[in-house]
Scaffold this motif. Structure first.
Motif, PDB file in Angstrom:
ATOM      1  N   PRO A  11      47.937 104.095 -54.301  1.00  0.00           N
ATOM      2  CA  PRO A  11      47.398 102.999 -53.878  1.00  0.00           C
ATOM      3  C   PRO A  11      46.083 102.683 -53.628  1.00  0.00           C
ATOM      4  N   GLU A  12      45.652 103.896 -52.927  1.00  0.00           N
ATOM      5  CA  GLU A  12      44.269 103.845 -52.456  1.00  0.00           C
ATOM      6  C   GLU A  12      43.336 103.711 -53.935  1.00  0.00           C
ATOM      7  N   SER A  13      43.702 104.564 -54.866  1.00  0.00           N
ATOM      8  CA  SER A  13      42.795 104.730 -56.220  1.00  0.00           C
ATOM      9  C   SER A  13      42.926 103.496 -56.965  1.00  0.00           C
ATOM     10  N   ILE A  14      44.069 102.878 -56.640  1.00  0.00           N
ATOM     11  CA  ILE A  14      44.199 101.335 -57.438  1.00  0.00           C
ATOM     12  C   ILE A  14      43.211 100.218 -56.871  1.00  0.00           C
ATOM     13  N   ALA A  15      43.183 100.447 -55.234  1.00  0.00           N
ATOM     14  CA  ALA A  15      42.359  99.535 -54.532  1.00  0.00           C
ATOM     15  C   ALA A  15      40.776  99.680 -54.938  1.00  0.00           C
ATOM     16  N   ARG A  16      40.702 101.020 -54.867  1.00  0.00           N
ATOM     17  CA  ARG A  16      39.269 101.274 -55.061  1.00  0.00           C
ATOM     18  C   ARG A  16      38.718 100.895 -56.680  1.00  0.00           C
ATOM     19  N   SER A  17      39.520 101.107 -57.546  1.00  0.00           N
ATOM     20  CA  SER A  17      39.341 100.647 -58.919  1.00  0.00           C
ATOM     21  C   SER A  17      39.173  99.201 -59.048  1.00  0.00           C
ATOM     22  N   ASP A  18      40.084  98.437 -58.388  1.00  0.00           N
ATOM     23  CA  ASP A  18      39.917  96.958 -58.255  1.00  0.00           C
ATOM     24  C   ASP A  18      38.432  96.497 -57.629  1.00  0.00           C
ATOM     25  N   ARG A  19      38.174  97.245 -56.515  1.00  0.00           N
ATOM     26  CA  ARG A  19      37.098  96.836 -55.700  1.00  0.00           C
ATOM     27  C   ARG A  19      35.653  97.214 -56.451  1.00  0.00           C
ATOM     28  N   LYS A  20      35.711  98.438 -57.358  1.00  0.00           N
ATOM     29  CA  LYS A  20      34.668  98.690 -58.325  1.00  0.00           C
ATOM     30  C   LYS A  20      34.575  97.656 -59.484  1.00  0.00           C
ATOM     31  N   ARG A  21      35.648  97.131 -60.157  1.00  0.00           N
ATOM     32  CA  ARG A  21      35.712  96.240 -60.971  1.00  0.00           C
ATOM     33  C   ARG A  21      35.087  94.784 -60.549  1.00  0.00           C
ATOM     34  N   LEU A  22      35.657  94.415 -59.579  1.00  0.00           N
ATOM     35  CA  LEU A  22      35.297  93.219 -59.137  1.00  0.00           C
ATOM     36  C   LEU A  22      33.759  93.145 -58.618  1.00  0.00           C
ATOM     37  N   ALA A  23      33.314  94.260 -58.242  1.00  0.00           N
ATOM     38  CA  ALA A  23      31.678  94.493 -57.602  1.00  0.00           C
ATOM     39  C   ALA A  23      30.927  94.349 -59.091  1.00  0.00           C
ATOM     40  N   ALA A  24      31.444  94.824 -59.956  1.00  0.00           N
ATOM     41  CA  ALA A  24      30.793  95.043 -61.385  1.00  0.00           C
ATOM     42  C   ALA A  24      30.652  93.632 -61.891  1.00  0.00           C
ATOM     43  N   GLU A  25      31.983  92.893 -61.814  1.00  0.00           N
ATOM     44  CA  GLU A  25      31.979  91.602 -62.553  1.00  0.00           C
ATOM     45  C   GLU A  25      31.024  90.512 -61.796  1.00  0.00           C
ATOM     46  N   GLU A  26      31.040  90.755 -60.317  1.00  0.00           N
ATOM     47  CA  GLU A  26      30.227  89.891 -59.234  1.00  0.00           C
ATOM     48  C   GLU A  26      28.488  90.474 -59.633  1.00  0.00           C
ATOM     49  N   GLY A  27      28.233  91.637 -59.921  1.00  0.00           N
ATOM     50  CA  GLY A  27      26.970  91.820 -60.061  1.00  0.00           C
ATOM     51  C   GLY A  27      26.276  91.482 -61.400  1.00  0.00           C
ATOM     52  N   ALA A  28      27.360  91.354 -62.475  1.00  0.00           N
ATOM     53  CA  ALA A  28      27.034  90.732 -63.702  1.00  0.00           C
ATOM     54  C   ALA A  28      26.574  89.203 -63.539  1.00  0.00           C
ATOM     55  N   ARG A  29      27.567  88.417 -62.781  1.00  0.00           N
ATOM     56  CA  ARG A  29      27.268  87.188 -62.652  1.00  0.00           C
ATOM     57  C   ARG A  29      26.033  86.870 -61.771  1.00  0.00           C
ATOM     58  N   ALA A  30      25.748  87.705 -60.819  1.00  0.00           N
ATOM     59  CA  ALA A  30      24.566  87.420 -59.922  1.00  0.00           C
ATOM     60  C   ALA A  30      23.356  87.828 -61.016  1.00  0.00           C
ATOM     61  N   LEU A  31      23.171  88.889 -61.706  1.00  0.00           N
ATOM     62  CA  LEU A  31      22.119  88.914 -62.552  1.00  0.00           C
ATOM     63  C   LEU A  31      21.856  87.803 -63.682  1.00  0.00           C
ATOM     64  N   ALA A  32      22.893  87.299 -64.257  1.00  0.00           N
ATOM     65  CA  ALA A  32      23.011  86.138 -65.254  1.00  0.00           C
ATOM     66  C   ALA A  32      22.215  84.892 -64.295  1.00  0.00           C
ATOM     67  N   ASP A  33      22.918  84.762 -63.054  1.00  0.00           N
ATOM     68  CA  ASP A  33      22.372  83.663 -62.454  1.00  0.00           C
ATOM     69  C   ASP A  33      20.695  83.899 -61.978  1.00  0.00           C
ATOM     70  N   VAL A  34      20.382  84.886 -61.561  1.00  0.00           N
ATOM     71  CA  VAL A  34      19.012  85.120 -61.428  1.00  0.00           C
ATOM     72  C   VAL A  34      18.128  84.826 -62.630  1.00  0.00           C
ATOM     73  N   GLU A  35      18.733  85.301 -63.667  1.00  0.00           N
ATOM     74  CA  GLU A  35      17.830  85.147 -64.910  1.00  0.00           C
ATOM     75  C   GLU A  35      17.806  83.725 -65.316  1.00  0.00           C
ATOM     76  N   ARG A  36      19.096  82.802 -65.182  1.00  0.00           N
ATOM     77  CA  ARG A  36      19.012  81.656 -65.518  1.00  0.00           C
ATOM     78  C   ARG A  36      17.985  80.925 -64.624  1.00  0.00           C
ATOM     79  N   GLN A  37      17.869  81.289 -63.324  1.00  0.00           N
ATOM     80  CA  GLN A  37      16.923  80.663 -62.461  1.00  0.00           C
ATOM     81  C   GLN A  37      15.316  80.922 -62.634  1.00  0.00           C
ATOM     82  N   ALA A  38      15.305  82.053 -63.262  1.00  0.00           N
ATOM     83  CA  ALA A  38      13.609  82.519 -63.762  1.00  0.00           C
ATOM     84  C   ALA A  38      13.288  81.867 -64.769  1.00  0.00           C
ATOM     85  N   ILE A  39      14.436  81.540 -65.708  1.00  0.00           N
ATOM     86  CA  ILE A  39      13.891  80.581 -67.044  1.00  0.00           C
ATOM     87  C   ILE A  39      13.634  79.322 -66.491  1.00  0.00           C
TER      88      ILE A  39
END
Length: 80
Positions: A11-39
């Protein structure tokens, strides 16, 4: 010390992989938002630059049509 992986993830490894996946998705959204604001900022800067250049050209056109003011000669008052 066993070098074999268990068949089921813990269960710990499942939770860890979920946190990593969510962090990667959130990071991608944040980068897209920053790029949109820069444009948006670059577009606004270009719009403002064009407006300033048009205003300066109009001011220069008006200045070129006005007569050149004559300089008045200064007269000295003699001290008595």
């Amino acid at each position: 010390m066993s070098s074999k992986r268990p068949a089921e993830p813990s269960p710990e490894s499942i939770a860890r992989s979920d946190r990593k996946r969510l962090a990667a998705e959130e990071g991608a959204r944040a980068l897209a938002d920053v790029e949109r604001q820069a444009i948006e900022v670059r577009k606004n800067m270009a719009r403002l630059r064009e407006a300033r250049q048009a205003r300066e050209a109009a001011d220069e056109a008006v200045r070129s049509t006005l007569p050149v003011p004559k300089l008045k000669k200064r007269t000295r008052k003699l001290a008595r």
